[in-house]
Scaffold this motif. Structure first.
Motif, PDB file in Angstrom:
ATOM      1  N   SER A 147      43.447  32.151  44.504  1.00 16.70           N
ATOM      2  CA  SER A 147      44.328  33.253  44.095  1.00 16.70           C
ATOM      3  C   SER A 147      45.043  32.914  42.797  1.00 16.70           C
ATOM      4  O   SER A 147      45.181  33.768  41.907  1.00 16.70           O
ATOM      5  N   ALA A 148      45.491  31.661  42.679  1.00 19.45           N
ATOM      6  CA  ALA A 148      46.176  31.248  41.457  1.00 19.45           C
ATOM      7  C   ALA A 148      45.237  31.303  40.253  1.00 19.45           C
ATOM      8  O   ALA A 148      45.640  31.734  39.159  1.00 19.45           O
ATOM      9  N   ILE A 149      44.003  30.859  40.447  1.00 20.86           N
ATOM     10  CA  ILE A 149      43.032  30.903  39.341  1.00 20.86           C
ATOM     11  C   ILE A 149      42.762  32.336  38.915  1.00 20.86           C
ATOM     12  O   ILE A 149      42.721  32.660  37.714  1.00 20.86           O
ATOM     13  N   TYR A 150      42.592  33.228  39.880  1.00 18.46           N
ATOM     14  CA  TYR A 150      42.334  34.630  39.539  1.00 18.46           C
ATOM     15  C   TYR A 150      43.528  35.242  38.810  1.00 18.46           C
ATOM     16  O   TYR A 150      43.371  35.907  37.776  1.00 18.46           O
ATOM     17  N   LEU A 151      44.745  35.015  39.347  1.00 20.32           N
ATOM     18  CA  LEU A 151      45.921  35.636  38.750  1.00 20.32           C
ATOM     19  C   LEU A 151      46.195  35.115  37.347  1.00 20.32           C
ATOM     20  O   LEU A 151      46.654  35.867  36.469  1.00 20.32           O
ATOM     21  N   SER A 165      44.269  41.175  34.952  1.00 20.20           N
ATOM     22  CA  SER A 165      44.954  41.816  33.840  1.00 20.20           C
ATOM     23  C   SER A 165      46.468  41.774  34.085  1.00 20.20           C
ATOM     24  O   SER A 165      46.916  41.584  35.216  1.00 20.20           O
ATOM     25  N   PRO A 166      47.264  41.927  33.041  1.00 19.92           N
ATOM     26  CA  PRO A 166      48.724  41.909  33.236  1.00 19.92           C
ATOM     27  C   PRO A 166      49.199  42.935  34.256  1.00 19.92           C
ATOM     28  O   PRO A 166      50.141  42.676  35.004  1.00 19.92           O
ATOM     29  N   ARG A 167      48.546  44.100  34.302  1.00 21.90           N
ATOM     30  CA  ARG A 167      48.966  45.124  35.256  1.00 21.90           C
ATOM     31  C   ARG A 167      48.663  44.692  36.684  1.00 21.90           C
ATOM     32  O   ARG A 167      49.506  44.828  37.585  1.00 21.90           O
ATOM     33  N   VAL A 168      47.480  44.144  36.916  1.00 21.66           N
ATOM     34  CA  VAL A 168      47.128  43.678  38.257  1.00 21.66           C
ATOM     35  C   VAL A 168      48.011  42.497  38.659  1.00 21.66           C
ATOM     36  O   VAL A 168      48.486  42.406  39.794  1.00 21.66           O
ATOM     37  N   ARG A 169      48.257  41.597  37.729  1.00 17.57           N
ATOM     38  CA  ARG A 169      49.085  40.432  38.030  1.00 17.57           C
ATOM     39  C   ARG A 169      50.504  40.842  38.387  1.00 17.57           C
ATOM     40  O   ARG A 169      51.112  40.274  39.301  1.00 17.57           O
TER      41      ARG A 169
END
Length: 490
Positions: free
Chosen positions: A281-285, A290-294
């Motif tokens: 999860s950390a790698i994906y975020l 994207s900034p919006r998803v994060r």
């Protein structure tokens, strides 16, 4: 005098001293603030601090010392012959305090006069009956030594509270008077106030250290008392956990190894769930989202950290346990007999630990300089190759530290284990069997009407000391890994 009103009086004296000190300083300068060494408010705060701080320090010390002194004095009034073989002096003192509280409540309600409650020659039967009629007694009988000790206890407590109130109020007025005498134009009020505030800040910072020291000392002393009653070798090498209150511990087996095994086994299962999910999860975020998803996913993920552990325990008991039984139970593979098992607690605890691993790993990965990513891309590496060969190696020490900190959190968990793993202390490799942990047994050993002089109650402190040393070692090792292999980037 009630403690609330005593505090209000001290604060009122300090507030009045603030305004009087400010006015007195201005009057000494003829109303011209330029003739003062400091701003007028500093003179007021000097008076307020000299009135409140010493008074509150005396109040705190008195509240800490008075119960110890009264307990030691009253405990000496109880003859050894009146303490039963199956009861400790601590339990008798608890009965004394309950009786004294009942006498105070009966006096407050008007069912007993103050003189009668304090009369050492009062008939024991009459006093006991009045307490029962007032609903202020829970035991069937009150012995004469306990009644005498309770009467002495409440008299000493009332006298001590009265003298405390007088001393605190007198000290507050004396401090205010001293501060007012110093409120003149030549007094360096600002320097005095800043030094006082510095001392207050140092005292506030020392509270955490003193609290830690107090916790450690309480664990150490009670652990030493336990090992005087039960052999340390049997405790650390025993393979059976079977406490028995019959005979005050004469037939108990208090081996800690089954509890340690259950603690580590459940923690390993939890980390097996939390580390992959949290790290991915950390790698994906940090690398893909994207900034919006994060901005949406990261707060939602960290909500898991704010859920009370009792809710996780109920989730394990009512949802995860039955779900695992339906898959691995009699109707499925036949491996699992009930919903309380290592796997149940481990899965739910792993879900609870995901935010710890994810949030810490995300911060560590984001701390890797962008220049390293750009250099890897410039050499022709793909994003996945950059993550595997550049970012993760650079962030690995911090990630290892985050995992070890999550392991410490897992070892200290209680409610999920109590509701999800069962209470069986055993040495087994089957993750579908019920087991228990050190923290769960600490709760069970200190729950109920137990004799705190017996090994079964004191063993809780030995278990707590063992767990404290283990978690402290993990935290120290995590800090060592982080500091030794941490990369410094500009």
């Amino acid at each position: 005098m009630p403690l609330f009103w005593l505090i209000m009086i001290v604060l009122a004296v300090a507030a009045a001293g603030y305004f009087l000190g400010r006015q007195r300083a201005l009057a000494s300068a003829g109303g011209n603030t330029r003739h003062l060494h400091s701003l007028p408010s500093y003179y007021g705060w000097n008076v307020a601090m000299k009135a409140a701080v010493p008074a509150f320090l005396l109040l705190i010390v008195w509240l800490l010392v008075q119960p110890v002194y009264i307990n030691s004095t009253v405990s000496g009034m109880i003859p050894d012959r009146t303490v039963a073989d199956n009861a400790s002096r601590g339990l008798v003192m608890a009965e004394v305090r309950r009786t004294a509280e009942g006498l105070d409540n009966a006096v407050a309600e008007g069912t007993m006069t103050r003189d009668f409650a304090s009369d050492m020659r009062a008939d024991i039967t009459d006093v006991t009956q009045r307490l029962k009629d007032a609903g202020q007694i829970v035991t069937s009988t009150v012995t004469q030594p306990v009644l005498n000790a309770a009467q002495r206890y409440r008299v000493m407590n009332a006298t001590g509270t009265l003298w405390m109130s007088i001393a605190v109020i007198v000290l507050a007025f004396a401090g205010a008077f001293r501060g007012l005498r110093e409120a003149h134009s030549d007094f360096r009020a600002r320097n005095t106030v800043e030094q006082g505030i510095r001392a207050i800040l140092i005292g506030a910072a020392s509270i955490a250290i003193l609290t830690t020291v107090g916790i450690i000392l309480s664990l150490v002393f009670n652990t030493i008392e336990f090992f005087r009653l039960y052999p340390a070798w049997d405790f650390f090498t025993g393979l059976n956990w079977a406490p028995s209150f019959s005979g005050r511990g004469g037939s108990s087996d208090l081996g800690v190894l089954p509890l340690l095994w259950g603690t580590f086994y459940i923690s390993i299962v939890a980390l097996a769930v939390a580390v992959p999910v949290g790290l991915f999860s950390a790698i994906y975020l940090s690398e893909y989202a994207s900034p919006r998803v994060r901005s949406v996913a990261k707060p939602m993920l960290e909500v898991l950290a704010g859920i009370p552990t009792i809710v996780y325990g109920l989730f394990a008991l009512l949802t995860v346990g039955p779900l695992l039984v339906s898959v691995f139970g009699r109707d499925g593979l036949g491996w699992m007999q009930s919903g309380t098992a290592v796997m149940t607690a481990g899965l739910v605890m792993g879900i609870m630990l995901i935010p710890f691993v994810s949030s810490l790993s995300d911060d560590i990965i984001n701390a890797v300089p962008q220049a390293m990513r750009d250099g890897s891309y410039g050499l022709g590496a793909t994003r996945s190759e950059t993550i595997k060969q550049v970012i993760l190696p650079a962030a690995l020490p911090g990630i290892v530290g985050a995992i070890l900190l999550a392991a410490s959190r897992a070892i200290g968990e209680t409610m999920i284990v109590v509701l999800g793993a069962g209470a069986a202390a055993k040495l087994s490799l089957n993750p579908f069997e019920a087991m228990t942990t050190v923290t769960a047994k600490i709760v069970s050993q200190l729950t109920g009407d137990a004799d705190f002089a017996s090994p079964e109650a004191l063993v809780a402190f030995a278990l707590g000391m063992t767990l404290f040393v283990i978690t402290l070692g993990l935290n120290v090792f995590a800090l060592y890994i982080v500091r030794k292999y941490r990369e410094q980037y500009e």
